[in-house]
Design a protein around this motif. Structure first.
Motif, PDB file in Angstrom:
ATOM      1  N   MET A  37       5.438   8.434  -7.837  1.00  0.00           N
ATOM      2  CA  MET A  37       5.237   7.748  -6.583  1.00  0.00           C
ATOM      3  C   MET A  37       6.205   6.576  -6.515  1.00  0.00           C
ATOM      4  N   VAL A  38       6.763   6.362  -5.347  1.00  0.00           N
ATOM      5  CA  VAL A  38       7.694   5.274  -5.116  1.00  0.00           C
ATOM      6  C   VAL A  38       6.966   4.142  -4.399  1.00  0.00           C
ATOM      7  N   ILE A  39       7.250   2.939  -4.812  1.00  0.00           N
ATOM      8  CA  ILE A  39       6.669   1.774  -4.150  1.00  0.00           C
ATOM      9  C   ILE A  39       7.753   1.136  -3.294  1.00  0.00           C
ATOM     10  N   VAL A  40       7.418   0.913  -2.030  1.00  0.00           N
ATOM     11  CA  VAL A  40       8.339   0.302  -1.083  1.00  0.00           C
ATOM     12  C   VAL A  40       7.655  -0.905  -0.479  1.00  0.00           C
ATOM     13  N   GLN A  41       8.356  -2.025  -0.449  1.00  0.00           N
ATOM     14  CA  GLN A  41       7.805  -3.218   0.185  1.00  0.00           C
ATOM     15  C   GLN A  41       8.536  -3.448   1.496  1.00  0.00           C
ATOM     16  N   VAL A  42       7.772  -3.714   2.549  1.00  0.00           N
ATOM     17  CA  VAL A  42       8.365  -4.011   3.848  1.00  0.00           C
ATOM     18  C   VAL A  42       7.634  -5.203   4.458  1.00  0.00           C
ATOM     19  N   HIS A  43       8.339  -5.917   5.300  1.00  0.00           N
ATOM     20  CA  HIS A  43       7.739  -7.008   6.057  1.00  0.00           C
ATOM     21  C   HIS A  43       7.440  -6.474   7.446  1.00  0.00           C
ATOM     22  N   LEU A  44       6.163  -6.511   7.825  1.00  0.00           N
ATOM     23  CA  LEU A  44       5.754  -5.991   9.122  1.00  0.00           C
ATOM     24  C   LEU A  44       5.615  -7.125  10.123  1.00  0.00           C
ATOM     25  N   PRO A  45       6.059  -6.886  11.348  1.00  0.00           N
ATOM     26  CA  PRO A  45       5.806  -7.890  12.392  1.00  0.00           C
ATOM     27  C   PRO A  45       4.303  -8.079  12.560  1.00  0.00           C
ATOM     28  N   ASP A  46       3.917  -9.262  13.007  1.00  0.00           N
ATOM     29  CA  ASP A  46       2.489  -9.576  13.146  1.00  0.00           C
ATOM     30  C   ASP A  46       1.760  -8.573  14.023  1.00  0.00           C
ATOM     31  N   HIS A  47       2.363  -8.139  15.119  1.00  0.00           N
ATOM     32  CA  HIS A  47       1.680  -7.206  16.019  1.00  0.00           C
ATOM     33  C   HIS A  47       1.458  -5.842  15.362  1.00  0.00           C
ATOM     34  N   VAL A  48       2.362  -5.427  14.483  1.00  0.00           N
ATOM     35  CA  VAL A  48       2.178  -4.162  13.770  1.00  0.00           C
ATOM     36  C   VAL A  48       1.066  -4.312  12.738  1.00  0.00           C
ATOM     37  N   GLN A  49       1.100  -5.428  12.035  1.00  0.00           N
ATOM     38  CA  GLN A  49       0.045  -5.691  11.048  1.00  0.00           C
ATOM     39  C   GLN A  49      -1.322  -5.729  11.722  1.00  0.00           C
ATOM     40  N   SER A  50      -1.407  -6.341  12.886  1.00  0.00           N
ATOM     41  CA  SER A  50      -2.677  -6.404  13.626  1.00  0.00           C
ATOM     42  C   SER A  50      -3.138  -5.008  14.035  1.00  0.00           C
ATOM     43  N   ALA A  51      -2.206  -4.183  14.468  1.00  0.00           N
ATOM     44  CA  ALA A  51      -2.560  -2.820  14.868  1.00  0.00           C
ATOM     45  C   ALA A  51      -3.093  -2.027  13.679  1.00  0.00           C
ATOM     46  N   ILE A  52      -2.465  -2.184  12.531  1.00  0.00           N
ATOM     47  CA  ILE A  52      -2.934  -1.488  11.329  1.00  0.00           C
ATOM     48  C   ILE A  52      -4.317  -1.997  10.936  1.00  0.00           C
ATOM     49  N   ASP A  53      -4.497  -3.305  10.937  1.00  0.00           N
ATOM     50  CA  ASP A  53      -5.799  -3.878  10.589  1.00  0.00           C
ATOM     51  C   ASP A  53      -6.889  -3.365  11.535  1.00  0.00           C
ATOM     52  N   ARG A  54      -6.560  -3.253  12.818  1.00  0.00           N
ATOM     53  CA  ARG A  54      -7.530  -2.758  13.797  1.00  0.00           C
ATOM     54  C   ARG A  54      -7.912  -1.310  13.491  1.00  0.00           C
ATOM     55  N   GLN A  55      -6.939  -0.481  13.139  1.00  0.00           N
ATOM     56  CA  GLN A  55      -7.226   0.920  12.819  1.00  0.00           C
ATOM     57  C   GLN A  55      -8.094   1.031  11.566  1.00  0.00           C
ATOM     58  N   ILE A  56      -7.846   0.186  10.602  1.00  0.00           N
ATOM     59  CA  ILE A  56      -8.667   0.183   9.380  1.00  0.00           C
ATOM     60  C   ILE A  56     -10.092  -0.258   9.721  1.00  0.00           C
TER      61      ILE A  56
END
Length: 93
Positions: A1-20
């Motif tokens: 498995m490969v680990i990738v780190q990315v910086h997400l814009p706040d609105h993308v992070q919020s959308a992911i948090d909402r889906q979770i």
């Protein structure tokens, strides 16, 4: 498995948090993996459609097409397609 780190814009992070929070993903990692899988599937589908269009253009240029002008023409085309499909399905089993 490969680990990738990315910086997400706040609105993308919020959308992911909402889906979770709504139970659509178990974690951020699961969400990102599924999103990337769907994007890869989308790109594959685009490639397949482009290939189909190229083959269709070649068929038209070579005169390999059927003109459907009447309901009877449509029915005949449908029946021919169903016959080919049934034969293909029978050959696979």
């Amino acid at each position: 498995m490969v680990i990738v780190q990315v910086h997400l814009p706040d609105h993308v992070q919020s959308a992911i948090d909402r889906q979770i929070a709504e139970g659509r993903a178990a974690s951020k990692a699961d969400y990102i993996v599924e999103a990337l899988r769907l994007y890869a599937d989308h790109l594959d589908a685009e490639d397949e459609i482009a290939g189909m269009a190229e083959r269709a253009d070649a068929d038209i240029a070579a005169g390999r097409y059927v003109t459907v002008a009447t309901p009877e023409d449509s029915e005949a085309l449908h029946q021919a397609a169903m016959t080919r499909l049934r034969a293909r399905l029978a050959a696979e089993h």
